[in-house]
Design an enzyme around this catalytic site. Structure first.
Site, PDB file in Angstrom:
ATOM      1  CB  SER A 156      -0.922   0.013   1.232  1.00 44.50           C
ATOM      2  OG  SER A 156      -0.146   0.068   2.420  1.00 44.50           O
ATOM      3  CG  LEU A 172       4.784   6.840   0.743  1.00 45.11           C
ATOM      4  CD1 LEU A 172       5.862   7.426   1.641  1.00 45.11           C
ATOM      5  CD2 LEU A 172       4.286   7.896  -0.253  1.00 45.11           C
ATOM      6  CG  ASP A 204       3.251  -4.852   3.217  1.00 44.19           C
ATOM      7  OD1 ASP A 204       3.352  -3.661   2.887  1.00 44.19           O
ATOM      8  OD2 ASP A 204       2.552  -5.236   4.179  1.00 44.19           O
ATOM      9  CG  ASP A 220       8.336  -8.966  11.318  1.00 48.51           C
ATOM     10  OD1 ASP A 220       8.590  -7.750  11.192  1.00 48.51           O
ATOM     11  OD2 ASP A 220       8.127  -9.498  12.424  1.00 48.51           O
ATOM     12  CB  VAL A 221      10.851  -4.896   7.762  1.00 48.58           C
ATOM     13  CG1 VAL A 221      10.263  -4.942   6.363  1.00 48.58           C
ATOM     14  CG2 VAL A 221       9.998  -4.058   8.709  1.00 48.58           C
ATOM     15  CB  CYS A 265       7.933   2.374   1.445  1.00 50.43           C
ATOM     16  SG  CYS A 265       8.681   3.178   0.023  1.00 50.43           S
ATOM     17  CE1 TYR A 299       6.074   7.837  11.173  1.00 54.24           C
ATOM     18  CE2 TYR A 299       6.037  10.228  11.205  1.00 54.24           C
ATOM     19  CZ  TYR A 299       6.033   9.043  10.497  1.00 54.24           C
ATOM     20  OH  TYR A 299       5.992   9.062   9.125  1.00 54.24           O
ATOM     21  CE  LYS A 306       9.058   7.001   9.098  1.00 54.32           C
ATOM     22  NZ  LYS A 306       9.382   6.088   7.982  1.00 54.32           N
ATOM     23  CB  THR A 317       0.062   6.894   2.906  1.00 53.99           C
ATOM     24  OG1 THR A 317       0.199   7.606   4.148  1.00 53.99           O
ATOM     25  CG2 THR A 317       1.012   7.487   1.865  1.00 53.99           C
TER      26      THR A 317
END
Length: 253
Positions: free
Chosen positions: A15, A17, A36, A57-58, A84, A159, A163, A194
């Site tokens: 989904s 980006l 994903d 799973d990243v 992303c 967050y 980031k 998004t």
């Protein structure tokens, strides 16, 4: 780098980006492996664009290793990796119920920062061993930070921290990989169309858009994808963060 014919890996590709980026790379002729956690949506997107779905799973090293190996077996080692995958969590460090839940904070760091590092490091391990292309280039990695990394608002501690870490990875990674011709770039989107922003109340969205100078609208995922393609094509872009935000500057609230 001309992306046509090159293998690429995109996370968060079910989904937002990630999906737009995987679609744009595939349209430009790249052989895309989509990563994903949402296996069903991922499979649908992969079928739509002619890519390869590799649910993973990243945050898990073994899961990412298996997904990248699946892409390598189908397309060869990836010369392009775009991160992303990400989540958002809104809570004050100390709220009405006391200190923020540490598990919630850790989850955001795990997915946004550690997940990015996990995929970047494993993808780079393949890239560094490839034969060089023009100008000695072997690969390009594009990570996703946020304007919140620089102007985090009330309730964005988790967050913003995650980031901010992604943004800070950019230069040391670029310096480490430069001798082998692997570039590392980072994009800091503003407010985009998004799922992450889809659940915000309209008045909150309106307030955020009011801070955007031009254009006064949500960014389109396709515009993020366009920048990824530009980064791939311009070898002088390396080791920096590009804001893609309509000149928005977030205030404390």
């Amino acid at each position: 780098m001309n992306v046509k014919g090159q293998a690429a890996v995109v996370t968060g590709a079910a989904s937002g980006l990630g999906r737009a980026t995987a679609t744009a790379l595939a349209a430009a002729g790249a052989k895309v492996t989509l990563l994903d956690l949402n296996a069903d949506k991922l499979a649908a997107v992969a079928e739509e664009i002619g890519g390869l779905a590799a649910a993973c799973d990243v945050t898990d090293a073994a899961s990412v290793k298996e997904a990248i190996a699946k892409g390598r077996e189908a397309h060869g080692p990836a010369r392009i990796a775009v991160n992303c995958a990400g989540v958002v969590h809104g809570a004050r460090i100390v709220g009405k119920e006391g200190a923020m839940d540490l598990g919630a904070f850790s989850r955001v760091i795990q997915i946004n920062l550690i997940g990015t590092f996990n995929v970047m490091s494993q993808a780079a391990a393949d890239m560094l061993a490839l034969d060089p292309l023009e100008d000695g280039e072997r690969g390009v990695i594009v990570n996703t930070t946020s304007v919140a990394a620089f102007e985090g608002q009330f309730g964005q501690a988790a967050y913003s921290a995650s980031k901010g870490g992604v943004a800070s990875l950019t230069l040391p990674a670029a310096r480490e990989f430069a001798p082998k011709g692997v570039r590392v770039m980072c994009i800091a989107p503003g407010i985009f169309e998004t799922p992450m922003f889809g659940g915000l109340p309209q008045d909150v969205l309106d307030a955020l858009l009011a801070k955007t100078l031009y254009p006064k609208r949500l960014g389109k995922p396709e515009e993020y994808a366009e920048l990824v393609l530009s980064i791939c094509g311009n070898r002088m872009l390396n080791g920096t963060v590009i804001r893609l935000d309509g000149a928005i500057r977030l205030e404390p609230r």
